[in-house]
Design an enzyme around this catalytic site. Structure first.
Site, mmCIF file in Angstrom:
data_model
loop_
_atom_site.group_PDB
_atom_site.id
_atom_site.type_symbol
_atom_site.label_atom_id
_atom_site.label_comp_id
_atom_site.label_asym_id
_atom_site.label_seq_id
_atom_site.Cartn_x
_atom_site.Cartn_y
_atom_site.Cartn_z
ATOM 1 N N GLU A 238 0.838 -1.214 0.000
ATOM 2 C CA GLU A 238 0.000 0.000 0.000
ATOM 3 C C GLU A 238 0.872 1.262 0.000
ATOM 4 O O GLU A 238 1.791 1.410 0.808
ATOM 5 C CB GLU A 238 -1.008 0.042 1.150
ATOM 6 C CG GLU A 238 -2.024 1.189 1.028
ATOM 7 C CD GLU A 238 -2.730 1.247 -0.332
ATOM 8 O OE1 GLU A 238 -2.145 1.827 -1.271
ATOM 9 O OE2 GLU A 238 -3.855 0.709 -0.452
ATOM 10 N N ASP A 314 -6.989 0.051 -3.695
ATOM 11 C CA ASP A 314 -8.048 1.057 -3.833
ATOM 12 C C ASP A 314 -8.761 0.924 -5.175
ATOM 13 O O ASP A 314 -9.345 1.870 -5.673
ATOM 14 C CB ASP A 314 -7.466 2.460 -3.661
ATOM 15 C CG ASP A 314 -6.360 2.737 -4.672
ATOM 16 O OD1 ASP A 314 -6.093 1.867 -5.525
ATOM 17 O OD2 ASP A 314 -5.753 3.824 -4.607
HETATM 18 O O1 AHR Z 1 0.705 0.537 -3.300
HETATM 19 C C1 AHR Z 1 0.418 0.824 -4.635
HETATM 20 C C2 AHR Z 1 -1.028 1.205 -4.836
HETATM 21 O O2 AHR Z 1 -1.253 2.449 -4.235
HETATM 22 C C3 AHR Z 1 -2.068 0.337 -4.167
HETATM 23 O O3 AHR Z 1 -2.325 -0.882 -4.828
HETATM 24 C C4 AHR Z 1 -3.261 1.237 -4.237
HETATM 25 O O4 AHR Z 1 -4.226 0.941 -3.252
HETATM 26 C C5 AHR Z 1 -2.676 2.626 -4.056
HETATM 27 O O5 AHR Z 1 -3.105 3.466 -5.056
#
Ligand code: AHR
Length: 517
Positions: A238, A314
């Protein structure tokens, strides 16, 4: 060169029991055989004391005793669904069941069943903080393979495609330890965020550093990278794709592009590891093994326990890739357990499923030669480099590598009708021939039904009696044609200039040739 300028000018004008660890017997029982495995990867994890709590595959059973459904498909013609199971317990997918259920129409994969008994099935991902939804579902025919000689289909994730389960059972949360592996197509990737498989947020939002722990595969460099130009196996934790202890580049994480790639990730309190290898032979290399990243928020972790496939936490859904199988475990698997799983994977016998080159068989590479004499018999159908148009131009052994690749296509099962065909560019992965306003273009499969229809062509005997013609599936009177060196779909007489009856039969007849690239 001259012909190319003429063409451009004309176009311009025309607009395993949890007993002590792993026994040597287990390893010998699985390695080096192409039979249905007596043990599956999850039997091995169980024997290692780290049982699977999610096990997804569209190709084979992941337990020696599993005999339930692998996945579900839905067909376009009547929205009916069908579970696709196994040929036998512990064996391989019954791909023929998909073929007959979807014959004459198209099918998408609606459910990836969890074989672990925990009920952690994957279904269509909903909207998230980064992108709306629901996401697209994978075309069930776009990733054909064989496993131990048995036909099967992988999960082909075009940008926009995604699967998720936010109500899981037994998946690690907080700083609890877990492990996971997946088999990907190492040649199908992009730099979009984020082709992931693993642990993510339960609310489809970016809830902060350390709220995910998923395998990532691709060449996105926004957060991290490894050596070379990629693609890399990284950990999506994340707000960061991690290739080692540092944010950014870590030289020990190599570029990997095996046609079948084993990717592994495990994480526990202040430790994690990334490993990978060729899913067809050999062992695993360790790309990273050590402490949690030296950035805020990743130690301890804040895992939430949802499962994603093909998207970021996300719902960032701009990535592409292909998934064949993957599992998540409870507990931090030992290297020995993972090595035994890799032996099981290589023994499974994954193969590309291609029947060679120069044939109209999904997976085959071809070039398409025009047949109109005298202008065009050394001309091949290709995409432009300057734009996304599709044309014909003279191609021979002295042509540049780029020109040869531009004139080479990967035959795919028809995106809208599995009895017909689609054509993917060999050097623009994920981009397909399709028509728009009756003119041919090369663009990324956006997963939409309209794109699939416009990108599907049914081969027929050549309209001139020579070679093959390609009938548009949604405009059946129109066939793939070159006209003034540009490609269209055209009927034999009609309102568009390229519907001209002159040379229509020859212009719509093509020779399927050995691929230039
Ligand atoms: O960590 C990279 C990305 O960042 C994740 O998959 C996403 O949730 C956020 O936009």
């Amino acid at each position: 060169m001259i012909k190319s300028s003429i063409r451009r000018f004309r176009r311009a004008l025309l607009a395993v029991g949890a007993t002590a660890a792993l026994s040597a017997g287990l390893l010998t029982a699985t390695a080096g055989t192409s039979q249905a495995a007596a043990q599956g990867p999850c039997d091995i994890y169980l024997a290692g004391g780290t049982p699977c709590v999610a096990a997804h595959s569209t190709t084979r059973a992941l337990y020696g005793a599993y005999n339930g459904p692998l996945y579900q498909v839905r067909r376009a013609v009547d929205n009916a669904t069908r579970d696709i199971g196994l040929l036998s317990a512990g064996g391989y997918a019954d791909a023929a069941a998909q073929d007959s259920f979807c014959a004459g129409t198209s099918c998408v994969i609606t459910v990836l069943y969890d074989q672990s008994g925990k009920g952690n099935h994957l279904t269509q991902a909903p909207a998230g903080g980064a992108a709306g939804g629901p996401d697209n579902l994978a075309n069930a025919f776009e990733a054909p393979v064989t496993v131990a000689g048995h036909k099967a289909y992988g999960v082909y994730v075009a940008p926009g495609t995604g699967y998720r389960n936010n109500n899981t059972n037994g998946i690690a949360t907080g700083d609890q330890p877990e492990g996971m592996y997946a088999i990907f197509d190492g040649t199908h990737f992009n730099d979009g965020c984020c082709f992931d498989y693993g642990n993510a947020e339960t609310n489809n939002l970016d809830t902060g550093n350390g709220h995910m722990e998923a395998l990532y595969f691709g060449n996105n460099k926004a957060w991290g990278s490894g050596s070379g130009n990629g693609p890399w196996v990284m950990a999506d934790l994340e707000n960061g794709l991690f290739s080692g202890v540092n944010r950014g580049a870590n030289a020990n994480d190599p570029s990997v592009n095996n046609r079948f790639l084993t990717a592994m990730l495990k994480g526990g309190p202040n430790q994690w590891a990334l490993r990978g290898g060729d899913a067809r032979s050999g062992g695993l290399a360790t790309f990273y093994n050590g402490a949690r990243p030296n950035a805020t928020g990743y130690n301890p972790m804040h895992k939430e326990g949802a499962i994603i496939l093909g998207i970021g936490g996300d719902n960032s859904k701009w990535a592409q890739g292909t998934f064949y199988e993957g599992v998540m475990t409870q507990g931090y698997p030992s290297d020995a357990t993972e090595n035994a799983v890799q032996a099981n994977i290589t023994a499974a016998g994954y193969d590309s499923g291609s029947t060679g080159t120069g044939t109209l068989t999904p997976g085959s590479r071809i070039s398409l030669r025009a047949t109109t004499a005298p202008c065009c018999t050394s001309h091949y159908l290709r995409h432009d480099d300057a734009d996304n148009k599709v044309v014909i131009s003279g191609t021979d052994s002295s042509s540049s590598a780029t020109d040869k690749a531009d004139a080479t296509w990967i035959v795919r099962a028809g995106l809208a009708n599995s009895s017909c065909l689609s054509f993917e560019s060999v050097n623009k992965s994920g981009q397909f021939l399709h028509h728009y306003n009756y003119e041919l273009y090369l663009d990324t499969d956006n997963g939409a039904g309209a794109f699939a229809l416009d990108a599907t062509f049914c081969p027929t005997t050549g309209n001139s009696g020579v070679g093959t013609s390609f009938q548009s599936v949604n405009f059946p009177t129109k066939y793939l044609r070159h006209y003034h060196y540009t490609a269209y779909i055209a009927s034999n007489g009609g309102t568009n200039s390229w519907d001209s009856g002159t040379s229509w039969a020859a212009d719509t007849s093509w020779l399927v040739a050995q691929p230039w690239s």
